[in-house]
Scaffold this motif. Structure first.
Motif, PDB file in Angstrom:
ATOM      1  N   LYS A   3       6.825  -3.519 -15.339  1.00  0.00           N
ATOM      2  CA  LYS A   3       5.414  -3.815 -15.124  1.00  0.00           C
ATOM      3  C   LYS A   3       5.245  -5.240 -14.615  1.00  0.00           C
ATOM      4  CE  LYS A   3       3.290  -0.511 -18.266  1.00  0.00           C
ATOM      5  NZ  LYS A   3       2.310  -0.316 -19.361  1.00  0.00           N
ATOM      6  N   ARG A   4       4.352  -5.372 -13.673  1.00  0.00           N
ATOM      7  CA  ARG A   4       4.092  -6.682 -13.065  1.00  0.00           C
ATOM      8  C   ARG A   4       2.613  -6.793 -12.738  1.00  0.00           C
ATOM      9  NH1 ARG A   4       6.804  -8.961  -7.407  1.00  0.00           N
ATOM     10  NH2 ARG A   4       5.625 -10.905  -7.300  1.00  0.00           N
ATOM     11  N   ALA A   5       2.063  -7.976 -12.915  1.00  0.00           N
ATOM     12  CA  ALA A   5       0.649  -8.226 -12.640  1.00  0.00           C
ATOM     13  C   ALA A   5       0.481  -8.831 -11.255  1.00  0.00           C
ATOM     14  CB  ALA A   5       0.044  -9.148 -13.698  1.00  0.00           C
ATOM     15  N   GLY A 123      -7.544   2.004  -1.917  1.00  0.00           N
ATOM     16  CA  GLY A 123      -7.586   0.554  -1.809  1.00  0.00           C
ATOM     17  C   GLY A 123      -8.875  -0.074  -2.281  1.00  0.00           C
ATOM     18  N   GLN A 124      -9.706   0.669  -2.994  1.00  0.00           N
ATOM     19  CA  GLN A 124     -10.966   0.145  -3.505  1.00  0.00           C
ATOM     20  C   GLN A 124     -10.977   0.241  -5.024  1.00  0.00           C
ATOM     21  OE1 GLN A 124     -14.105   2.282  -1.461  1.00  0.00           O
ATOM     22  NE2 GLN A 124     -14.235   0.691   0.109  1.00  0.00           N
ATOM     23  N   LEU A 142      -0.648  -3.023  -3.446  1.00  0.00           N
ATOM     24  CA  LEU A 142      -0.182  -2.702  -4.793  1.00  0.00           C
ATOM     25  C   LEU A 142       0.939  -1.664  -4.714  1.00  0.00           C
ATOM     26  CD1 LEU A 142      -3.543  -2.444  -6.796  1.00  0.00           C
ATOM     27  CD2 LEU A 142      -1.917  -4.333  -6.769  1.00  0.00           C
ATOM     28  N   PRO A 143       2.001  -1.821  -5.511  1.00  0.00           N
ATOM     29  CA  PRO A 143       3.097  -0.847  -5.458  1.00  0.00           C
ATOM     30  C   PRO A 143       2.736   0.499  -6.081  1.00  0.00           C
ATOM     31  CG  PRO A 143       3.485  -2.450  -7.187  1.00  0.00           C
ATOM     32  CD  PRO A 143       2.262  -2.915  -6.453  1.00  0.00           C
ATOM     33  N   CYS A 165       0.693  -3.254 -12.679  1.00  0.00           N
ATOM     34  CA  CYS A 165       1.263  -2.089 -12.014  1.00  0.00           C
ATOM     35  C   CYS A 165       2.736  -1.937 -12.375  1.00  0.00           C
ATOM     36  CB  CYS A 165       1.125  -2.197 -10.494  1.00  0.00           C
ATOM     37  SG  CYS A 165      -0.548  -2.479  -9.896  1.00  0.00           S
ATOM     38  N   GLU A 166       3.233  -0.747 -12.197  1.00  0.00           N
ATOM     39  CA  GLU A 166       4.652  -0.485 -12.354  1.00  0.00           C
ATOM     40  C   GLU A 166       5.334  -0.627 -10.998  1.00  0.00           C
ATOM     41  OE1 GLU A 166       5.183   3.318 -14.096  1.00  0.00           O
ATOM     42  OE2 GLU A 166       4.696   2.628 -16.135  1.00  0.00           O
TER      43      GLU A 166
END
Length: 381
Positions: A3-5, A123-124, A142-143, A165-166
């Protein structure tokens, strides 16, 4: 998967700005009210209130006529702030942090939304209770679909959204290079290869601008709109300094991780070092702790190894050629000659070489070596 922000800036519409202001205010009110409730329950009745009791208190507050305004915003951020408060109490009882503090409206405001309180499509990003998607400046894609998002407003009045997100980290190719890093103030750090980074000293760079803004703030009447505007000008200068520092640290840490397979650093107790009144401001401006933190997670993602040696290891006093240890090494001595082997040393480069040798020894043996100790930061997966 890891997980990464991913953090982006966005520009709310007037309606969204009002909704976020109410949400931030309700989150702050609930956090402070429940914190007071839990504190009074313990000191007055010796009763310990957990998350279940705190959530019950929130439900009671929503049904009360005096606090029915809490129903005007999404319930998810209110519940999430109680979860964060429970984590703060756990850290306090485990001895990792101080007692939770009350939130102030003058500092950074934030609200966390889970999947049930936002929609991400094409994308919204659309928040609960909002009719229009956020106008986000997407600097990268975003991934994956975010699991949680955190909307925040800093003291300078800027709005940000952080999407958790992962993603699958990309491992860098193996390289034979290894490096030791000696943190300092004249140079942010010096490597065992003799490379000096210099110190940008962002606080000193903006000192005149900061002083001017603070003088203007001190002359404004308490509670006036002009004082609020002047306070925001001071906050914008602070934000500029912080952004410049973070940008420089990210670039340097990324370069170190990309070029080296093994990175050896010192495990400094920065909080204790800040007690020195002469060096506290310079140490804070350097950002040693943040730099090591970035090295830690970036090395983990890139399949690199980060080794931290014991803070009491005499890296500056030990001769990297023969191993002789000097009795004293004051800070004003930047170069010295070993009395045993007559080798001339640059203080910082010699320390970096010793840190590299100590880190490699700890990494090879996996245990304490000659008073050295490994602090487990990150390792190969």
């Amino acid at each position: 998967m890891t997980k990464r922000a991913y953090k982006y800036r966005f520009y709310p519409t007037p309606e969204q700005e009002q909704l976020l202001a109410r949400t931030f205010g309700c989150v702050r009110f609930v956090y402070n009210a429940v914190l007071r409730y839990r504190t009074d329950a313990f000191y007055q009745r010796q009763e310990k209130i957990g998350y279940v009791g705190a959530n019950a208190e929130l439900s009671r507050m929503k049904k009360t006529s005096e606090t029915e305004f809490l129903n005007e915003v999404s319930c998810v951020p209110l519940q999430q702030c109680l979860r964060h408060q429970q984590t703060a109490f756990k850290n306090f009882f485990d001895g990792r942090a101080r007692y939770p503090n009350f939130k102030s409206k003058r500092h950074r405001q934030s609200a966390e939304f889970t999947r049930s309180a936002f929609k991400y499509r094409d994308g919204q990003l659309l928040l609960a209770k909002s009719k229009e998607p956020l106008v986000i400046r997407w600097s990268r894609q975003l991934p994956s679909e975010p699991t949680t998002i955190t909307v925040s407003k800093d003291s300078a009045g800027r709005y940000f959204v952080s999407c958790l997100c992962e993603f699958e980290p990309e491992e860098l190719p193996i390289t034979p290079k290894m490096v030791g890093i000696d943190l300092g103030l004249k140079d942010l750090f010096v490597t065992s290869d003799g490379i000096r980074t210099g110190n940008p000293r962002h606080t000193a760079k903006y000192a005149a601008k900061m002083a001017k803004a603070q003088r203007a703030l001190s002359k404004k009447k308490l509670g006036s709109r002009n004082r609020a505007k002047a306070r925001q000008k001071v906050a914008r200068v602070h934000a500029k300094i912080s952004d410049c520092r973070m940008d420089g640290l990210h670039k340097l840490s990324r370069q170190i991780v990309n070029e080296n397979q093994v990175i050896c650093v010192e495990s400094l107790k920065v909080k204790n070092m800040l007690r020195n009144p002469r060096l506290a401001k310079s140490i804070s401006d350097a950002g040693w702790g943040e730099f090591v933190r970035q090295l830690e997670y970036k090395a983990l993602w890139a399949d690199r190894q980060l080794v931290a040696i014991d803070q009491w290891y005499p890296s500056s006093k030990r001769c990297s050629a023969c191993g002789h240890v000097m009795d004293k090494m004051p800070l004003h001595i930047r170069a010295w000659t070993c009395p045993d082997c007559t080798t001339k040393h640059d203080r910082d480069v010699n320390a970096a070489v010793n840190i590299k040798a100590a880190g490699l020894a700890v990494l090879a043996l996996g245990e304490n070596v000659s008073g050295m100790g490994q602090v487990p930061l990150s390792s190969s997966r």
